[in-house]
Design a protein around this motif. Structure first.
Motif, short mmCIF file in Angstrom:
data_model
loop_
_atom_site.label_atom_id
_atom_site.label_comp_id
_atom_site.label_asym_id
_atom_site.label_seq_id
_atom_site.Cartn_x
_atom_site.Cartn_y
_atom_site.Cartn_z
N ARG A 211 0.83 -1.21 0.00
CA ARG A 211 0.00 0.00 0.00
C ARG A 211 0.86 1.26 0.00
O ARG A 211 0.57 2.23 -0.70
N ASN A 212 1.95 1.24 0.78
CA ASN A 212 2.84 2.39 0.81
C ASN A 212 3.45 2.66 -0.57
O ASN A 212 3.63 3.82 -0.97
N ALA A 213 3.78 1.59 -1.29
CA ALA A 213 4.32 1.77 -2.64
C ALA A 213 3.29 2.43 -3.55
O ALA A 213 3.62 3.27 -4.38
N ALA A 214 2.02 2.03 -3.40
CA ALA A 214 0.96 2.64 -4.21
C ALA A 214 0.80 4.12 -3.88
O ALA A 214 0.62 4.96 -4.78
N LEU A 215 0.88 4.47 -2.61
CA LEU A 215 0.82 5.89 -2.22
C LEU A 215 1.99 6.67 -2.81
O LEU A 215 1.83 7.79 -3.29
N LEU A 216 3.17 6.07 -2.76
CA LEU A 216 4.35 6.74 -3.30
C LEU A 216 4.18 6.99 -4.79
O LEU A 216 4.45 8.10 -5.29
N VAL A 217 3.75 5.99 -5.53
CA VAL A 217 3.59 6.14 -6.98
C VAL A 217 2.48 7.14 -7.29
O VAL A 217 2.57 7.90 -8.26
N LYS A 218 1.45 7.20 -6.47
CA LYS A 218 0.43 8.21 -6.66
C LYS A 218 1.02 9.61 -6.53
O LYS A 218 0.75 10.49 -7.35
N SER A 219 1.86 9.82 -5.53
CA SER A 219 2.50 11.13 -5.38
C SER A 219 3.41 11.43 -6.56
O SER A 219 3.48 12.57 -7.03
N LYS A 272 -1.09 14.91 -0.58
CA LYS A 272 -1.83 14.00 0.31
C LYS A 272 -1.20 12.61 0.32
O LYS A 272 -1.05 12.00 1.39
N ALA A 273 -0.88 12.10 -0.85
CA ALA A 273 -0.29 10.77 -0.92
C ALA A 273 1.11 10.74 -0.32
O ALA A 273 1.47 9.82 0.44
N ALA A 274 1.92 11.73 -0.65
CA ALA A 274 3.29 11.78 -0.13
C ALA A 274 3.31 11.92 1.39
O ALA A 274 4.13 11.28 2.07
N GLU A 275 2.41 12.73 1.91
CA GLU A 275 2.35 12.95 3.35
C GLU A 275 2.07 11.66 4.10
O GLU A 275 2.66 11.39 5.16
N GLU A 276 1.17 10.83 3.57
CA GLU A 276 0.83 9.60 4.27
C GLU A 276 2.03 8.66 4.36
O GLU A 276 2.23 7.97 5.36
N VAL A 277 2.85 8.65 3.32
CA VAL A 277 4.06 7.82 3.36
C VAL A 277 5.09 8.44 4.30
O VAL A 277 5.62 7.77 5.19
N ASP A 463 5.40 24.80 3.28
CA ASP A 463 4.66 24.74 4.54
C ASP A 463 5.49 24.06 5.62
O ASP A 463 6.61 23.58 5.37
N SER A 464 4.95 24.01 6.84
CA SER A 464 5.70 23.51 7.98
C SER A 464 6.04 22.02 7.85
O SER A 464 7.10 21.57 8.29
N LYS A 465 5.14 21.26 7.22
CA LYS A 465 5.42 19.83 7.05
C LYS A 465 6.57 19.63 6.06
O LYS A 465 7.47 18.82 6.30
N ALA A 466 6.56 20.37 4.96
CA ALA A 466 7.66 20.29 4.01
C ALA A 466 8.97 20.71 4.68
O ALA A 466 10.02 20.13 4.44
N ASP A 467 8.88 21.72 5.53
CA ASP A 467 10.05 22.18 6.28
C ASP A 467 10.64 21.04 7.12
O ASP A 467 11.86 20.81 7.12
N SER A 468 9.77 20.29 7.79
CA SER A 468 10.26 19.20 8.64
C SER A 468 10.85 18.07 7.80
O SER A 468 11.86 17.45 8.19
N TYR A 469 10.24 17.79 6.65
CA TYR A 469 10.77 16.73 5.78
C TYR A 469 12.16 17.10 5.25
O TYR A 469 13.06 16.26 5.19
#
Length: 653
Positions: A211-219, A272-277, A463-469
């Motif tokens: 499932r994580n791979a599917a989320l990654l490919v979606k992003s 959304k997809a990248a964040e979940e991974v 944004d703050s999440k991108a900053d943390s990544y």
């Protein structure tokens, strides 16, 4: 003539063989829907036969060569895409798999879904519900994966959801190309189905899609389309743009698109997809050790990659089943017919987080040791240096000065040699390597989110999440987490990276440094060409000279024979065949300026806009045309800048 090249009748689900078949132990054939697709094991066997990922294979560097023919890496011979007029329209392809206008895998996956989904919903498939759903999810994933390749290569493409009869009219109508934004939305829809059905603990572990791979490919897919539409907007490579060839067809002549709305949609989906991974998968630790005692290094060279959380999908090899490759052998043996470019190496920051032109830590480039000193740890870890041990199992096998004069198969093309993925085992012979081959890494999700966030904010902020990544990525490689220090010190005029530009215009310093981070983190992993295309970062490439290490200086004295005589023969040496470029042109090795005669890239790389998309072979126009001798009567339209003529290059070049 039947349209056998478009949608062939499925004779056997397993009649096709592939070097990339994961877990392929025993062949299965004589598959019929009456006898098959009744159990979870049937579904598992069928879907894994549809896997088509690029992994280590054959006598070469494996996946580590996939950035060749870019500004990151080069090989001993040039790619025709850098010579306008040399890349030409095919009449047909000798191998079906080489043809981007190929529906074999799509047909097989549609066939599976038409049978398996109704049986699942009716409770007719024996097995565990979780596993049954997972394998059906794999089929949705793989159909999306096939379509993503079509989108990246051809842009607009037919959307085919069902198997079709072998009838002229039905197959011709199914050949109608749909605008690329619709293709991308179809990909997202299939991936959403996969995400809904799949789990992260399938039988077989991460040798199977998760499932994580599917989320990654979606992003990945969403970011690709968002950036393509952003930077190619206003060209004929985007639906509705001036000269878009779809507008010339009866079925798309009235097509309208709100491209800004589409861009916003795809950016949101990517984030959304990248964040979940990224929120659920940690980056592999870097202890700043060398090779396999460092988990960050080991995840690329381990025989078993299952324990590395960041690795979302990988392929296992096993000598017992004759599943092997030669990637490690070629990494150890010289340069493997590849090498990093000077411009790529100079993109890496110094360890203080500053570009080389702004840092007191930069030592220079008189030797490879100097180049690596005080630099981003990724450059130190993943580029070879003379004197280092090639295997921790041997204290005698060391890397000498790059063999820039070797036969092409093992030549160190630029003098800057690849080390990412080099194994622990010392291979004295090729085709015995059993190190795993990773397919997806979670860090890509971090990078996708950061880039999408910056694009969403017009290139001015994240944004703050991108900053943390971003801070997490930099912290792992020992760079100061304050990326704003890097941004402030960046002078785009001094940066040689093609990704400074989109559509021939400089991007913001913030966005460029996000692209820099991506380039450095994903080195050797095959992302570069698609990134350059989606960013439209090639418009300004004209007479670009590929350079490697600084040959003419202290390093030239390393290339001598037993009598102390130089083995270097510069271009232009009277009465001798040159084996290196001349210092009259540059102190840096220029691998494509050694021989001038019949050398189409002697004066450098050149780009033309048509090359952003691949041409469609002429056979597909002939078999969908009312007049096979006139491609204009086909329901298919050619990609922008390409002619309806076999063996012809892009128009106007």
């Amino acid at each position: 003539m039947k349209l056998k090249y478009i949608l062939p009748v499925l004779i056997s689900a397993f009649s096709m063989t592939s070097c990339n078949d994961f877990l392929d132990r025993e062949p299965l054939d004589n598959i019929t829907p009456e006898a098959f697709f009744w159990s979870e094991s049937d579904l598992a066997a069928y879907t894994i036969k549809q896997y088509s990922f690029t992994t280590h294979d054959g006598w070469n560097l494996g996946t580590w060569k996939n950035d060749n023919d870019t500004d990151n890496q080069v090989t001993g011979s040039f790619n025709s895409r850098w010579v306008p007029g040399e890349w030409r329209v095919n009449e047909s392809f000798s191998t079906r798999g080489d043809d981007p206008w190929n529906f074999d895998k799509i047909r097989n996956l549609n066939y599976f879904l038409e049978i398996a989904v109704p049986r699942w919903k009716n409770g007719e498939i024996n097995g565990t519900e979780t596993n049954i759903k997972h394998y059906i999810g794999e089929a949705y994933f793989m159909r999306a994966w096939q379509y993503l390749s079509k989108l990246q290569t051809l842009g607009d493409f037919p959307i085919v959801r069902n198997t079709l009869p072998d009838e002229q009219q039905a197959l011709t109508e199914a050949s109608y190309r749909r605008p690329r934004n619709e293709v991308a939305r179809f990909i997202i829809s299939d991936l959403d189905s996969a995400i809904m059905l799949m789990n992260n603990s399938p039988v077989g572990g991460k040798n199977r899609i998760t499932r994580n791979a599917a989320l990654l490919v979606k992003s990945r897919a969403a970011l690709f389309e968002a950036s393509w539409e952003t930077y190619h907007k206003g060209t004929n490579r985007v639906p509705g743009g001036p000269g878009w060839p779809g507008a010339s067809t009866a079925y798309l002549k009235d097509y309208t698109i709100n491209i800004d709305s589409e861009i916003s949609y795809f950016l949101d989906e990517a984030m959304k997809a990248a964040e979940e991974v990224a929120d659920n998968v940690s980056l592999t630790m870097n202890n700043f050790g060398e090779k396999l005692d460092n988990p960050y290094y080991a995840q690329f060279a381990a025989e078993n990659m299952e324990g590395y959380e960041e690795i979302l999908l990988w392929r296992a090899y096993d000598m017992e089943y004759k599943e092997k490759h030669s990637a490690g052998y070629y990494l150890q043996r010289g340069g493997g017919n590849s090498g990093f470019t000077r411009d790529f190496v100079e993109t890496f920051l110094c360890e203080d987080g500053l570009p080389i032109y702004a840092s007191s830590k930069y030592v220079g480039d008189n030797t490879i040791a100097d180049v690596k000193a005080n630099r981003d740890f990724r450059l130190q870890l993943f580029m070879k240096e003379p004197g280092e041990l090639l295997s921790e199992l041997s204290d005698v096998d060391t890397f000498g000065y790059p063999d820039i004069l070797a036969k092409q198969e093992v030549r160190a093309v630029t003098g800057y040699c690849l080390r990412k993925g080099m194994p622990h085992t010392w291979y004295r012979d090729g085709d015995y390597c059993v190190e795993g081959s990773h397919v997806f890494r979670a860090v890509e999700a971090y990078l996708n989110y950061i880039e999408a966030s910056c694009m969403k904010n017009g290139g001015s902020s994240i944004d703050s999440k991108a900053d943390s990544y971003w801070k997490a990525i930099r912290e792992r490689v020992g760079l100061p987490v304050n990326y704003q220090q890097t941004v402030a010190a960046t002078d785009l005029v001094k940066e040689k990276d093609w990704a400074v530009y989109s559509g021939g215009q400089p991007v913001s310093k913030l966005l460029y440094n996000i692209r820099r981070e991506r380039r450095c983190e994903l080195m050797e992993e095959g992302f570069r060409m698609n990134d350059l295309k989606r960013w439209r970062a090639l418009d300004q490439v004209k007479n670009y000279q590929v350079e490697g290490f600084k040959l003419w200086g202290s390093m030239q004295h390393e290339y001598v024979d037993n009598q102390g005589n130089s083995t270097l023969i510069p271009e232009g040496t009277e009465g001798k065949t040159a084996n290196v470029s001349s210092q009259k042109n540059s102190f840096y090795l220029r691998p494509y300026q050694i021989i001038k005669t019949s050398n189409l890239v002697y004066d450098g790389y050149n780009w033309c806009d048509a090359h952003y998309l691949s041409p469609i072979a002429m056979q597909h126009f002939r078999i969908t045309a009312t007049d096979p001798e006139n491609g204009e009567t086909s329901v298919i339209y050619q990609n922008p800048g390409w002619p309806l003529k076999a063996n012809a290059g892009a128009i106007g070049y």
